[in-house]
Design a protein around this motif. Structure first.
Motif, PDB file in Angstrom:
ATOM      1  N   GLY A  70     -25.490 -29.801 -46.467  1.00 47.23           N
ATOM      2  CA  GLY A  70     -25.380 -30.570 -45.108  1.00 47.23           C
ATOM      3  C   GLY A  70     -24.222 -30.583 -45.103  1.00 47.23           C
ATOM      4  N   TYR A  71     -24.400 -31.441 -43.731  1.00 47.32           N
ATOM      5  CA  TYR A  71     -23.536 -32.217 -42.390  1.00 47.32           C
ATOM      6  C   TYR A  71     -22.810 -33.295 -42.513  1.00 47.32           C
ATOM      7  CZ  TYR A  71     -25.137 -26.880 -41.559  1.00 47.32           C
ATOM      8  OH  TYR A  71     -25.707 -26.312 -42.017  1.00 47.32           O
ATOM      9  N   GLY A  72     -21.652 -33.493 -41.919  1.00 46.74           N
ATOM     10  CA  GLY A  72     -20.986 -34.451 -41.017  1.00 46.74           C
ATOM     11  C   GLY A  72     -20.867 -35.411 -41.918  1.00 46.74           C
ATOM     12  N   ARG A  73     -20.882 -36.765 -41.987  1.00 49.82           N
ATOM     13  CA  ARG A  73     -20.574 -37.800 -42.590  1.00 49.82           C
ATOM     14  C   ARG A  73     -22.032 -38.087 -43.455  1.00 49.82           C
ATOM     15  NH1 ARG A  73     -21.703 -43.704 -40.248  1.00 49.82           N
ATOM     16  NH2 ARG A  73     -24.143 -43.167 -38.920  1.00 49.82           N
ATOM     17  N   ARG A  74     -22.899 -37.733 -43.500  1.00 48.11           N
ATOM     18  CA  ARG A  74     -23.760 -37.515 -44.941  1.00 48.11           C
ATOM     19  C   ARG A  74     -23.869 -36.361 -45.727  1.00 48.11           C
ATOM     20  NH1 ARG A  74     -27.162 -41.903 -43.020  1.00 48.11           N
ATOM     21  NH2 ARG A  74     -27.798 -41.956 -45.410  1.00 48.11           N
ATOM     22  N   VAL A  75     -22.813 -35.211 -45.478  1.00 47.24           N
ATOM     23  CA  VAL A  75     -22.630 -34.621 -46.337  1.00 47.24           C
ATOM     24  C   VAL A  75     -23.602 -34.852 -47.557  1.00 47.24           C
ATOM     25  CG1 VAL A  75     -20.210 -34.537 -46.571  1.00 47.24           C
ATOM     26  CG2 VAL A  75     -21.558 -32.581 -46.449  1.00 47.24           C
ATOM     27  N   CYS A  76     -23.710 -33.991 -48.815  1.00 50.19           N
ATOM     28  CA  CYS A  76     -23.664 -34.580 -50.094  1.00 50.19           C
ATOM     29  C   CYS A  76     -22.327 -34.560 -50.897  1.00 50.19           C
ATOM     30  CB  CYS A  76     -24.412 -32.823 -50.610  1.00 50.19           C
ATOM     31  SG  CYS A  76     -24.749 -33.419 -52.121  1.00 50.19           S
ATOM     32  N   PRO A  77     -22.135 -36.106 -51.669  1.00 45.83           N
ATOM     33  CA  PRO A  77     -22.217 -36.480 -52.115  1.00 45.83           C
ATOM     34  C   PRO A  77     -21.476 -36.375 -53.292  1.00 45.83           C
ATOM     35  CG  PRO A  77     -23.725 -38.199 -51.800  1.00 45.83           C
ATOM     36  CD  PRO A  77     -23.485 -36.908 -51.135  1.00 45.83           C
ATOM     37  N   THR A 130     -34.218 -26.985 -45.320  1.00 49.69           N
ATOM     38  CA  THR A 130     -34.019 -27.768 -43.824  1.00 49.69           C
ATOM     39  C   THR A 130     -33.092 -29.060 -43.381  1.00 49.69           C
ATOM     40  OG1 THR A 130     -36.344 -28.655 -43.812  1.00 49.69           O
ATOM     41  CG2 THR A 130     -35.781 -26.144 -42.574  1.00 49.69           C
ATOM     42  N   ASP A 131     -32.601 -28.645 -44.340  1.00 46.21           N
ATOM     43  CA  ASP A 131     -31.626 -30.284 -45.321  1.00 46.21           C
ATOM     44  C   ASP A 131     -32.713 -31.483 -44.395  1.00 46.21           C
ATOM     45  OD1 ASP A 131     -29.092 -31.480 -45.529  1.00 46.21           O
ATOM     46  OD2 ASP A 131     -27.941 -30.721 -43.042  1.00 46.21           O
ATOM     47  N   ILE A 132     -31.310 -33.023 -44.707  1.00 42.68           N
ATOM     48  CA  ILE A 132     -32.600 -33.460 -44.241  1.00 42.68           C
ATOM     49  C   ILE A 132     -32.628 -33.982 -43.109  1.00 42.68           C
ATOM     50  CG2 ILE A 132     -32.534 -35.956 -44.566  1.00 42.68           C
ATOM     51  CD1 ILE A 132     -32.683 -34.839 -47.621  1.00 42.68           C
ATOM     52  N   PRO A 133     -33.239 -34.032 -41.836  1.00 44.31           N
ATOM     53  CA  PRO A 133     -33.363 -34.187 -40.006  1.00 44.31           C
ATOM     54  C   PRO A 133     -32.401 -35.625 -40.086  1.00 44.31           C
ATOM     55  CG  PRO A 133     -35.413 -34.498 -41.169  1.00 44.31           C
ATOM     56  CD  PRO A 133     -35.169 -34.918 -42.738  1.00 44.31           C
ATOM     57  N   HIS A 134     -31.450 -35.102 -39.243  1.00 50.18           N
ATOM     58  CA  HIS A 134     -30.248 -35.821 -38.885  1.00 50.18           C
ATOM     59  C   HIS A 134     -30.634 -36.946 -37.678  1.00 50.18           C
ATOM     60  CE1 HIS A 134     -26.997 -35.131 -41.269  1.00 50.18           C
ATOM     61  NE2 HIS A 134     -27.292 -35.118 -41.757  1.00 50.18           N
ATOM     62  N   VAL A 135     -30.149 -37.792 -36.936  1.00 45.62           N
ATOM     63  CA  VAL A 135     -30.709 -38.078 -35.436  1.00 45.62           C
ATOM     64  C   VAL A 135     -28.855 -38.226 -34.322  1.00 45.62           C
ATOM     65  CG1 VAL A 135     -31.745 -40.390 -34.185  1.00 45.62           C
ATOM     66  CG2 VAL A 135     -32.773 -39.811 -36.048  1.00 45.62           C
TER      67      VAL A 135
END
Ligand code: HEM
Length: 362
Positions: free
Chosen positions: A271-278, A198-203
């Motif tokens: 994951g997604y967006g700018r917090r995608v897994c580095p 369930t990924d890491i929750p985003h806001v």
């Protein structure tokens, strides 16, 4: 597991992990457990009713505040202790090349270090994000191999045809496109067993719209990675482990053309967006090389003919529940190959393990 953890510690801190009882690994293990439990989606009422965070820790029948205080201390240790170790090594002039050392050098001017907390948090996050996750993928690879001997033997045939048991594979073989089935198998491991379902929750920072739905600012968004991996519009028979779904018919797979190959799980499992897994490239490569090296020299079979159940732990990062399997060396040439890297590993680790000041990679 030790290899992945040691790899991350060397890259991030230049720290030579001694063994499983290594004190910095113990600090990280408890912090990781706390992190996984605390970031599980939908479990903590305070995530949905933020005012609850003001409840005092002594309040009866409310344990989350007391747990949060205990877990914060663990996560602080994870960030501080390895950092303090690197700073000591830098002061002594014996620090190995590492991300922490590079950042400390970049942000030190006239003896003052700026952004020290940011450095600690970002290097601690790499360990937190990287150690348990890749390990989970590799466990799932073993589970899949026990359950799917046909996939295992096809990958081994591909490896044997290329390597003839004379050497291990390397990333050059991959770049040259010589191991398509192994590539497909790695994709299928990532898809079949999503490590962060369930990924890491985003806001959402501002109001947004998705397919006609209004998403107000400050909404909690929980991406359903598991749901995508099991979407039968994307993947035929999604619960089945089938690397062939990522290959064309010409490659001995299911798809008529390359355009029919379904979505590569690399694009949603991390994951997604700018917090995608580095760490996604490192993770994918680590899973690939672990699979390739293991299958080159070992057969992975059920232990005592017991077929393990596909059961996963709870938490934001999931693992297969412990299962037994049997590893058998695939003959004399395979044994010689294993012994050859055993010698390399002793020489390599010996250089850094003696007093922690040796020369890495010599
Ligand atoms: C199979 C292995 C791995 C999986 C499945 C995985 C998956 C994920 C996912 C789903 C996220 C959340 C992204 C989001 O917020 O949308 C994440 C974040 C993160 N991962 Fe990974 N990861 C893996 C390996 C690694 C490795 C090897 C490293 C580092 C060496 C790493 C470091 C991180 C860090 C630091 C974050 C937090 C990024 C941020 O919040 O800005 N991960 N990972």
């Amino acid at each position: 597991m030790s290899v992945i953890v040691a790899l991350i510690k060397v890259l991030v801190d230049g720290y030579p992990v001694q063994d499983k009882a290594d004190p910095l690994i113990a600090v990280a293990d408890v912090a990781m457990d706390a992190f996984s439990k605390s970031s599980e989606s939908g479990v903590w009422l305070v995530d949905f009713v933020p005012i609850l965070k003001y409840i005092p820790p002594w309040f009866p029948f409310v344990s989350f505040r007391r747990l949060a205080i205990k877990w914060k201390k663990m996560v602080d240790d994870l960030n501080n202790k390895p950092h303090d170790w690197v700073m000591e090594q830098i002061a002594k002039g014996i620090a190995q090349p590492s991300l922490t050392k590079t950042l400390v050098n970049m942000y030190s001017k006239s003896g003052t270090l700026s952004f020290e907390d940011d450095i600690k948090l970002s290097t601690g996050a790499l360990y937190a994000g990287g150690s348990d996750t890749t390990v989970s993928s590799i466990y799932s690879f073993f589970l899949a191999m026990v359950l799917h001997p046909e996939a295992q033997s096809r990958a081994q045939k591909e490896l044997d045809a290329l390597l003839r048991n004379e050497r291990f594979t390397s990333f050059r073989d991959r770049q040259a496109g010589n191991l398509p089935y192994l590539d497909a198998l790695t994709k299928e491991v990532l898809r079949w067993a999503p490590v962060v379902p369930t990924d890491i929750p985003h806001v959402t920072r501002k109001e947004d719209e998705y397919r006609g739905w209004r998403i107000p600012a400050e909404s909690l968004v929980i991406p359903n990675i598991w749901g995508i991996s099991r979407d039968d519009k994307l993947y035929k028979d999604p619960h089945t482990f089938r690397p062939e779904r990522f290959l064309t018919k010409a490659q001995g797979g299911d798809c008529e053309t390359e355009d029919d190959i379904p979505l590569d799980p690399f694009f949603f499992c991390f994951g997604y967006g700018r917090r995608v897994c580095p760490g996604r490239n490192l993770a994918e490569l680590s899973t690939w090389i672990a699979a390739a090296m293991t299958l080159s020299v070992f057969d992975i079979r059920p232990y005592n003919d017991e077929i393990p159940k596909v059961e996963y732990s709870r938490g934001v990062i999931t693992h297969p529940e412990p299962f037994k399997c049997s590893l058998t060396v695939r003959g004399l040439k395979a044994e010689a190959l294993i012994r050859s890297i055993e010698v390399d590993a002793i020489v390599y680790m010996g250089d850094i393990a003696e007093d922690g000041t040796g020369h890495l990679g010599s």
